[in-house]
Design a protein around this motif. Structure first.
Motif, mmCIF file in Angstrom:
data_model
loop_
_atom_site.group_PDB
_atom_site.id
_atom_site.type_symbol
_atom_site.label_atom_id
_atom_site.label_comp_id
_atom_site.label_asym_id
_atom_site.label_seq_id
_atom_site.Cartn_x
_atom_site.Cartn_y
_atom_site.Cartn_z
ATOM 1 N N GLY A 257 44.543 -37.102 1.177
ATOM 2 C CA GLY A 257 45.595 -36.760 0.225
ATOM 3 C C GLY A 257 45.030 -36.000 -0.962
ATOM 4 N N ASN A 258 45.925 -35.335 -1.703
ATOM 5 C CA ASN A 258 45.460 -34.522 -2.828
ATOM 6 C C ASN A 258 45.073 -35.345 -4.058
ATOM 7 O OD1 ASN A 258 48.020 -35.180 -3.733
ATOM 8 N ND2 ASN A 258 48.584 -33.101 -4.285
ATOM 9 N N ASP A 259 44.982 -36.666 -3.879
ATOM 10 C CA ASP A 259 44.379 -37.487 -4.933
ATOM 11 C C ASP A 259 42.852 -37.408 -4.811
ATOM 12 O OD1 ASP A 259 44.714 -38.872 -2.506
ATOM 13 O OD2 ASP A 259 44.868 -40.818 -3.461
ATOM 14 N N TYR A 260 42.357 -36.686 -3.801
ATOM 15 C CA TYR A 260 40.939 -36.386 -3.610
ATOM 16 C C TYR A 260 40.737 -34.893 -3.797
ATOM 17 C CZ TYR A 260 40.206 -40.929 -1.341
ATOM 18 O OH TYR A 260 40.126 -42.264 -1.080
ATOM 19 N N THR A 261 39.493 -34.508 -4.053
ATOM 20 C CA THR A 261 39.110 -33.094 -4.007
ATOM 21 C C THR A 261 38.160 -32.961 -2.819
ATOM 22 O OG1 THR A 261 37.232 -33.478 -5.496
ATOM 23 C CG2 THR A 261 39.326 -32.780 -6.517
ATOM 24 N N ILE A 262 37.987 -31.753 -2.338
ATOM 25 C CA ILE A 262 37.146 -31.529 -1.159
ATOM 26 C C ILE A 262 35.766 -32.173 -1.345
ATOM 27 C CG2 ILE A 262 36.043 -29.791 0.325
ATOM 28 C CD1 ILE A 262 39.175 -29.849 0.517
ATOM 29 N N ASP A 263 35.182 -32.014 -2.532
ATOM 30 C CA ASP A 263 33.831 -32.547 -2.755
ATOM 31 C C ASP A 263 33.789 -34.073 -2.903
ATOM 32 O OD1 ASP A 263 35.165 -31.895 -5.215
ATOM 33 O OD2 ASP A 263 33.284 -32.237 -6.285
ATOM 34 N N THR A 264 34.933 -34.722 -3.056
ATOM 35 C CA THR A 264 34.936 -36.192 -3.140
ATOM 36 C C THR A 264 35.393 -36.855 -1.835
ATOM 37 O OG1 THR A 264 37.178 -36.296 -4.079
ATOM 38 C CG2 THR A 264 35.329 -36.191 -5.653
ATOM 39 N N ILE A 265 35.729 -36.071 -0.837
ATOM 40 C CA ILE A 265 36.156 -36.630 0.456
ATOM 41 C C ILE A 265 34.919 -37.045 1.250
ATOM 42 C CG2 ILE A 265 37.307 -36.149 2.654
ATOM 43 C CD1 ILE A 265 39.134 -34.198 1.137
ATOM 44 N N VAL A 266 34.860 -38.304 1.596
ATOM 45 C CA VAL A 266 33.748 -38.829 2.388
ATOM 46 C C VAL A 266 33.691 -38.091 3.728
ATOM 47 C CG1 VAL A 266 32.968 -40.862 3.684
ATOM 48 C CG2 VAL A 266 33.747 -41.116 1.320
ATOM 49 N N GLY A 267 32.514 -37.600 4.065
ATOM 50 C CA GLY A 267 32.332 -36.892 5.334
ATOM 51 C C GLY A 267 32.539 -35.389 5.251
ATOM 52 N N SER A 268 32.970 -34.893 4.094
ATOM 53 C CA SER A 268 33.257 -33.454 3.994
ATOM 54 C C SER A 268 31.999 -32.623 4.235
ATOM 55 C CB SER A 268 33.891 -33.105 2.648
ATOM 56 O OG SER A 268 33.014 -33.399 1.580
ATOM 57 N N LYS A 269 30.877 -33.040 3.701
ATOM 58 C CA LYS A 269 29.622 -32.307 3.884
ATOM 59 C C LYS A 269 29.281 -32.193 5.368
ATOM 60 C CE LYS A 269 24.750 -33.183 2.850
ATOM 61 N NZ LYS A 269 24.465 -34.030 3.985
ATOM 62 N N GLU A 270 29.374 -33.291 6.084
ATOM 63 C CA GLU A 270 29.024 -33.318 7.504
ATOM 64 C C GLU A 270 29.963 -32.448 8.340
ATOM 65 O OE1 GLU A 270 27.143 -36.718 5.509
ATOM 66 O OE2 GLU A 270 29.163 -35.896 5.428
ATOM 67 N N VAL A 271 31.257 -32.519 8.050
ATOM 68 C CA VAL A 271 32.240 -31.727 8.808
ATOM 69 C C VAL A 271 32.053 -30.239 8.527
ATOM 70 C CG1 VAL A 271 34.717 -31.233 9.068
ATOM 71 C CG2 VAL A 271 33.912 -33.607 9.037
ATOM 72 N N LEU A 272 31.860 -29.891 7.272
ATOM 73 C CA LEU A 272 31.657 -28.481 6.922
ATOM 74 C C LEU A 272 30.371 -27.941 7.536
ATOM 75 C CD1 LEU A 272 32.826 -28.572 3.198
ATOM 76 C CD2 LEU A 272 34.000 -27.448 5.104
ATOM 77 N N GLU A 273 29.291 -28.727 7.505
ATOM 78 C CA GLU A 273 28.018 -28.301 8.093
ATOM 79 C C GLU A 273 28.132 -28.074 9.602
ATOM 80 O OE1 GLU A 273 25.079 -31.192 6.926
ATOM 81 O OE2 GLU A 273 24.877 -30.315 4.912
ATOM 82 N N ALA A 274 29.047 -28.806 10.246
ATOM 83 C CA ALA A 274 29.258 -28.671 11.692
ATOM 84 C C ALA A 274 30.244 -27.546 12.020
ATOM 85 C CB ALA A 274 29.749 -29.992 12.275
ATOM 86 N N GLY A 275 30.703 -26.826 10.990
ATOM 87 C CA GLY A 275 31.614 -25.706 11.212
ATOM 88 C C GLY A 275 33.089 -26.076 11.157
ATOM 89 N N GLY A 276 33.376 -27.312 10.731
ATOM 90 C CA GLY A 276 34.765 -27.751 10.643
ATOM 91 C C GLY A 276 35.408 -27.412 9.312
ATOM 92 N N GLU A 277 36.640 -27.860 9.158
ATOM 93 C CA GLU A 277 37.427 -27.614 7.947
ATOM 94 C C GLU A 277 37.689 -28.935 7.224
ATOM 95 O OE1 GLU A 277 41.189 -25.716 9.066
ATOM 96 O OE2 GLU A 277 40.210 -25.151 10.953
ATOM 97 N N VAL A 278 37.827 -28.870 5.912
ATOM 98 C CA VAL A 278 38.199 -30.029 5.113
ATOM 99 C C VAL A 278 39.327 -29.590 4.196
ATOM 100 C CG1 VAL A 278 37.427 -31.773 3.449
ATOM 101 C CG2 VAL A 278 35.825 -30.911 5.184
ATOM 102 N N SER A 279 40.404 -30.369 4.152
ATOM 103 C CA SER A 279 41.516 -29.992 3.289
ATOM 104 C C SER A 279 42.251 -31.220 2.773
ATOM 105 C CB SER A 279 42.490 -29.053 4.023
ATOM 106 O OG SER A 279 43.060 -29.713 5.124
ATOM 107 N N THR A 280 43.174 -30.960 1.860
ATOM 108 C CA THR A 280 43.994 -32.034 1.301
ATOM 109 C C THR A 280 45.468 -31.732 1.549
ATOM 110 O OG1 THR A 280 44.097 -30.976 -0.882
ATOM 111 C CG2 THR A 280 42.320 -32.586 -0.530
ATOM 112 N N ILE A 281 46.249 -32.796 1.533
ATOM 113 C CA ILE A 281 47.703 -32.716 1.724
ATOM 114 C C ILE A 281 48.366 -33.229 0.452
ATOM 115 C CG2 ILE A 281 49.665 -33.728 3.007
ATOM 116 C CD1 ILE A 281 48.136 -31.889 4.816
ATOM 117 N N ASP A 282 49.397 -32.527 -0.018
ATOM 118 C CA ASP A 282 50.150 -33.008 -1.173
ATOM 119 C C ASP A 282 50.824 -34.330 -0.828
ATOM 120 O OD1 ASP A 282 49.453 -30.773 -2.625
ATOM 121 O OD2 ASP A 282 51.335 -29.712 -2.243
ATOM 122 N N LEU A 283 50.672 -35.299 -1.714
ATOM 123 C CA LEU A 283 51.280 -36.607 -1.495
ATOM 124 C C LEU A 283 52.700 -36.637 -2.039
ATOM 125 C CD1 LEU A 283 48.266 -38.902 -2.492
ATOM 126 C CD2 LEU A 283 49.002 -38.242 -0.189
#
Length: 160
Positions: free
Chosen positions: A119-145
């Protein structure tokens, strides 16, 4: 024929095998997580919108023990099995996995989803696992609550 909700709940080893199948079949996998203690409009809206980012949706649900750690001794209201079944009953959810750790980092590392969403109560850099997903070529995003919907708010309203 649709899958019964109970059949969508998997152990980590089962989840890893299913994820491998989806990857082989070029299915885009979305991952999110939460307590989902009392299912409400905010949860359904967030999960439904998240599911649109891919072909398959994995929802990790906090165990009863981890909910108590995060939310306090009076939570969860519903057991982990009840919460998992409710989430699994949503047609756009492909898999539910219950996790006992403080965060789903180990799950994310094991499953490496194509898309990680919170949810958008997080930022990309505070989402657990974002570093790992991005490094693997994935996407990280937030959804408006959806404003004014929370389990804590519902519980407080019931106490009045």
């Amino acid at each position: 024929m649709s899958t019964l909700s109970e059949q969508k709940i998997h152990t980590l080893s089962e989840a890893i095998e299913l994820r491998k199948t989806w990857k082989k079949d070029h299915q885009k996998v979305v991952f999110t997580n939460g307590c989902f203690d009392i299912l409400h409009l905010g949860h359904v809206d967030y999960l439904e919108k998240s599911s649109q980012a891919g072909d398959k949706m994995i929802v990790a649900v906090n165990s009863d023990r981890s909910v108590r750690e995060l939310k306090g001794p009076e939570r969860p209201v519903n057991t982990e099995y009840a919460r998992a079944r409710l989430i699994a009953a949503l047609g756009f959810v492909s898999m539910v996995i219950i996790f006992d750790e403080e965060t789903p980092l180990e799950l994310i590392k094991a499953l490496l989803p194509d898309v990680l969403i919170k949810g958008n109560d997080y930022t990309i850099d505070t989402i657990v696992g974002s570093k790992e997903v991005l490094e693997a070529g994935g996407e990280v995003s937030t959804i408006d609550l959806v404003p004014n919907y929370s389990t804590t708010g519902i519980i407080n309203k019931l106490k009045k």
